[in-house]
Scaffold this motif. Structure first.
Motif, mmCIF file in Angstrom:
data_model
loop_
_atom_site.group_PDB
_atom_site.id
_atom_site.type_symbol
_atom_site.label_atom_id
_atom_site.label_comp_id
_atom_site.label_asym_id
_atom_site.label_seq_id
_atom_site.Cartn_x
_atom_site.Cartn_y
_atom_site.Cartn_z
ATOM 1 N N TYR A 67 -26.142 5.951 -10.054
ATOM 2 C CA TYR A 67 -26.791 4.909 -9.246
ATOM 3 C C TYR A 67 -26.122 4.752 -7.884
ATOM 4 O O TYR A 67 -26.800 4.610 -6.860
ATOM 5 C CB TYR A 67 -26.752 3.568 -9.990
ATOM 6 N N ASP A 68 -24.790 4.782 -7.848
ATOM 7 C CA ASP A 68 -24.070 4.597 -6.593
ATOM 8 C C ASP A 68 -24.344 5.701 -5.588
ATOM 9 O O ASP A 68 -24.062 5.539 -4.389
ATOM 10 C CB ASP A 68 -22.561 4.509 -6.854
ATOM 11 N N ASP A 69 -24.876 6.823 -6.045
ATOM 12 C CA ASP A 69 -25.178 7.942 -5.144
ATOM 13 C C ASP A 69 -26.650 7.997 -4.748
ATOM 14 O O ASP A 69 -27.086 8.931 -4.081
ATOM 15 C CB ASP A 69 -24.779 9.271 -5.806
ATOM 16 N N ILE A 70 -27.409 6.986 -5.180
ATOM 17 C CA ILE A 70 -28.826 6.898 -4.806
ATOM 18 C C ILE A 70 -28.939 5.987 -3.582
ATOM 19 O O ILE A 70 -28.499 4.837 -3.626
ATOM 20 C CB ILE A 70 -29.668 6.326 -5.962
ATOM 21 N N PRO A 71 -29.506 6.473 -2.472
ATOM 22 C CA PRO A 71 -29.624 5.637 -1.272
ATOM 23 C C PRO A 71 -30.376 4.331 -1.544
ATOM 24 O O PRO A 71 -31.340 4.300 -2.321
ATOM 25 C CB PRO A 71 -30.412 6.528 -0.299
ATOM 26 N N ALA A 72 -29.938 3.271 -0.892
ATOM 27 C CA ALA A 72 -30.553 1.945 -1.097
ATOM 28 C C ALA A 72 -32.027 1.948 -0.725
ATOM 29 O O ALA A 72 -32.832 1.230 -1.345
ATOM 30 C CB ALA A 72 -29.798 0.910 -0.265
ATOM 31 N N ARG A 73 -32.413 2.747 0.256
ATOM 32 C CA ARG A 73 -33.815 2.795 0.677
ATOM 33 C C ARG A 73 -34.721 3.317 -0.431
ATOM 34 O O ARG A 73 -35.882 2.910 -0.548
ATOM 35 C CB ARG A 73 -33.964 3.690 1.901
ATOM 36 N N ILE A 74 -34.205 4.230 -1.260
ATOM 37 C CA ILE A 74 -34.996 4.727 -2.393
ATOM 38 C C ILE A 74 -35.237 3.596 -3.388
ATOM 39 O O ILE A 74 -36.355 3.408 -3.895
ATOM 40 C CB ILE A 74 -34.290 5.914 -3.067
ATOM 41 N N ILE A 75 -34.200 2.821 -3.665
ATOM 42 C CA ILE A 75 -34.341 1.684 -4.579
ATOM 43 C C ILE A 75 -35.348 0.691 -4.022
ATOM 44 O O ILE A 75 -36.239 0.207 -4.740
ATOM 45 C CB ILE A 75 -32.977 1.003 -4.804
ATOM 46 N N GLU A 76 -35.225 0.402 -2.739
ATOM 47 C CA GLU A 76 -36.135 -0.570 -2.114
ATOM 48 C C GLU A 76 -37.579 -0.078 -2.159
ATOM 49 O O GLU A 76 -38.507 -0.836 -2.459
ATOM 50 C CB GLU A 76 -35.706 -0.817 -0.664
ATOM 51 N N GLY A 77 -37.772 1.199 -1.846
ATOM 52 C CA GLY A 77 -39.118 1.761 -1.860
ATOM 53 C C GLY A 77 -39.735 1.730 -3.239
ATOM 54 O O GLY A 77 -40.919 1.382 -3.405
ATOM 55 N N LEU A 78 -38.950 2.078 -4.260
ATOM 56 C CA LEU A 78 -39.447 2.073 -5.632
ATOM 57 C C LEU A 78 -39.821 0.668 -6.082
ATOM 58 O O LEU A 78 -40.900 0.442 -6.641
ATOM 59 C CB LEU A 78 -38.387 2.665 -6.573
ATOM 60 N N VAL A 79 -38.926 -0.259 -5.828
ATOM 61 C CA VAL A 79 -39.178 -1.650 -6.237
ATOM 62 C C VAL A 79 -40.378 -2.211 -5.477
ATOM 63 O O VAL A 79 -41.222 -2.922 -6.044
ATOM 64 C CB VAL A 79 -37.923 -2.510 -6.002
ATOM 65 N N ALA A 80 -40.479 -1.912 -4.196
ATOM 66 C CA ALA A 80 -41.568 -2.444 -3.371
ATOM 67 C C ALA A 80 -42.933 -2.008 -3.885
ATOM 68 O O ALA A 80 -43.869 -2.810 -3.927
ATOM 69 C CB ALA A 80 -41.388 -1.987 -1.924
#
Length: 657
Positions: A67-80
């Motif tokens: 998880y720590d190596d996954i860019p925050a923008r990917i998390i934001e895009g997925l959640v959005a």
């Protein structure tokens, strides 16, 4: 009346609660699969410079990412785009469920889901995708339970590693490399949006098939991020305009299949899940050297086919497709002092034949065995200047009560009468070799061959003509006693293995001292003469000293060149897979020598720093005899009699054995 209705509702409510409790109690341990998530992961093979050679897997091509190596923008895009309230809800989203129920009632069936990311993960790992009420209830119960056990970050890590992104890619790290040839941290916002938009319908949104539709889906993700205020206007506008470069490729492409197959064969017994256990296997091979080796083999193969075609045209003979199908070759190249394999080619074309002739096949050694026989002689008092008798002998022997004769000949049929040991090996003379082995003693020679690591040695003079069979890997180990100044090194191709937990196993050289450096140097000078003036001329490489020996078995069934420079050793074999003869002119020097030469020429272009000359040990001495400098050691003194060899073409001796 209301009282009875209210009581009935209470009873129904309690019954429903009881049913839900029993159902939950029945399935609550199903989440163990998610909690103790151990997905199938691709094993990656790397060359010595860290270049990816191959990904191997079973069913699912996946490279895991924390998880720590996954860019925050990917998390934001997925959640959005998938679950905006992910970080607020407890596994299910009541508002989304209410909206979905209303739409489903209006449509008279399941038309819209309300699954959170947590529920989607449950569905992927535990439940089926069928649209039934019981499955949806189980999904909700398990999602609520899972969020009491795992953190939000742990759930997202499992989701992004498990989900299918189309095109054979499982997990977001694999998809990034597959579609964009990038690591996650190198992705643009638009590329991230394409990826997080894929799980909803991976085949439909696959950018290699439907780029316009995939871009439209990505724009939805970007628009949603902008609406939520998670990106600014500039980021939104630039991302909407971007059209990334998409790669249509298979990450499983194996750049060195013969080398990888050999490594797998060494590991599969001890590590049964080596193909799909998420290991990182670092090999000793150099991908550049591997490519040069494969091309060198293929070029020599094609030249042999051309010679065959030219011969048939001259002789008005029909083309023979079987020769094209059966002729093949193999090559093993390694560092002299370590045994690290630089290149391993088990055939001309892996797509045509996966059979790995580098280690799965054993072929007769022919005259390439002679350096070992001559080394025994040198270690028993002979010298490169020692005189040998090069005359024909007839050997009488009995098999099953039947008397038979054996009349070996030199290649070309001529004999010289008297030759030096150096001249005999330089010209690969069979008759003088037979006489040398007879004089040294066959028992002494066999003992020496055993010491050098050879097995299944015939207890007769046929060993002088290389009647024993060897694999290229085993032969590489044997020949390393020459290339590594008397110390054999075991060829090895696996440098390091790292498992999913980061535990590392490292491999290193295995050595065995066989002979003294000064004795081996005498042989190296002879084998250097083989290349400069003898049967190995086709293996010459301008600008570097090469030592080596050709080998051709009876009826030209096998052709070898076994040679080395001051730092690199290479063994090459050619022959027909069905053990039929090659064309009469296809000797080891003719077919294997040029492949050897081409490999070194090309390798030196990318590695001009490699050593060029052999270094003479301090306890090797020089003396001038008849105008020639002759080498000697304490163990191999100069012969007492000086001689001038005189060619003779008659004389024959009959021996019984």
């Amino acid at each position: 009346m209301m009282k009875y209705i209210f009581g009935l509702l209470i009873i129904l409510g309690l019954a429903a609660a009881g049913w839900l409790y029993n159902l939950y109690d029945e399935i609550k341990h199903d989440i163990d699969v998610v909690v103790n998530y151990t997905p199938k992961q691709s094993t990656q093979f790397f060359d010595r410079n860290g270049k990816v050679i191959a990904n191997t897997f079973k069913d699912e091509n996946r490279e895991y990412v924390k998880y720590d190596d996954i860019p925050a923008r990917i998390i934001e895009g997925l959640v959005a785009i998938e679950d905006t309230q992910f970080f607020e809800h407890h596994g299910i989203n009541p508002d989304a469920i209410s909206r979905a129920i209303i739409k489903d009632i209006k449509a008279g069936g399941f038309v819209e889901g309300a699954s959170t990311l947590t529920q989607q993960l449950i569905k992927m790992l535990i439940l089926t995708r069928e649209k039934k009420l019981l499955r949806k209830v189980k999904e909700a119960l398990l999602a609520i339970r899972l969020e009491t056990v795992l953190t939000k970050e742990e759930i997202l890590e499992r989701y992004l590693n498990h989900v299918y992104f189309g095109h054979g890619y499982y997990g977001i790290k694999t998809a990034a490399k597959g579609y964009f040839n990038k690591d996650l941290y190198e992705l643009s916002l638009k590329e991230m949006a394409i990826l997080v938009g894929l799980p909803r319908a991976p085949s439909f949104y696959d950018p290699t098939r439907n780029l316009k539709i995939s871009l439209a889906r990505a724009n939805q993700v970007i628009t949603r991020l902008n609406t939520l205020g998670w990106i600014n206007k500039e980021q939104y506008e630039s991302s909407m305009k971007e059209t990334p470069v998409i790669y249509n490729q298979s990450l499983t492409k194996n750049l060195a299949p013969y080398a990888v197959d050999y490594a797998i064969s060494l590991l599969s017994n001890d590590i049964p899940d080596i193909l799909y256990g998420g290991y990182k296997v670092y090999l000793t091979i150099d991908l550049d050297a591997q490519e040069i080796a494969q091309n060198s083999l293929k070029d020599a193969y094609e030249e042999a086919l051309k010679r065959d075609l030219d011969f048939r045209k001259r002789e008005n003979k029909p083309n023979d497709d079987s020769y094209v199908k059966e002729l093949n070759g193999a090559l093993v190249s390694m560092e002299n002092n370590s045994g690290k394999i630089l290149a391993l080619c088990g055939g001309i074309d892996y797509n045509q034949s996966m059979f790995n002739r580098a280690f799965q096949s054993k072929r007769q050694a022919g005259s390439s065995i002679k350096p070992f026989l001559y080394q025994v002689a040198l270690d028993n008092g002979y010298n490169p200047a020692s005189q040998l008798i090069d005359i024909s002998r007839t050997y009488n022997y009995t098999v099953g009560g039947v008397e038979k004769k054996w009349q070996p000949k030199n290649y070309g049929g001529k004999f010289e009468g008297i030759v030096s040991l150096k001249e005999s090996l330089t010209d690969s003379r069979n008759l003088s070799t037979l006489n040398l082995v007879t004089d040294v003693g066959i028992d002494t020679v066999i003992k020496g061959l055993n010491n050098y690591g050879f097995k299944d040695i015939p207890n007769n003079l046929s060993i002088t003509l290389g009647s024993m069979s060897v694999s290229l890997i085993d032969y590489s180990e044997a020949y390393s006693m020459f290339s590594n100044a008397g110390t054999q090194v075991k060829p090895y191709i696996i440098e390091q293995i790292v498992n999913q937990s980061g535990n590392t196993v490292t491999f290193g050289p295995q050595t065995k001292e066989i002979d003294k450096p000064e004795q081996i140097y005498l042989m190296t000078t002879i084998l250097n003469n083989v290349v400069n003036n003898g049967t190995g001329k086709n293996a010459q490489v301008p600008g570097i000293e090469i030592a080596g020996k050709t080998g051709t078995t009876n009826d030209n069934i096998d052709g070898w060149f076994c040679g080395y420079s001051p730092s690199i050793q290479t063994i090459i074999w050619f022959g027909n897979d069905n053990n039929t003869p090659m064309r009469r002119t296809e000797t080891g020097g003719r077919i294997a020598g040029p492949a050897f030469s081409n490999f070194y020429k090309k390798y030196m272009e990318i590695h001009p720093e490699i050593p060029r000359t052999f270094v003479m040990p301090s306890n090797v001495y020089t003396s001038n005899i008849n105008g020639r400098d002759e080498l000697y050691t304490d163990m191999s003194p100069l012969p007492d009699v000086e001689f001038q060899a005189e060619p003779q073409n008659s004389g024959q001796e009959v021996l019984d054995f």
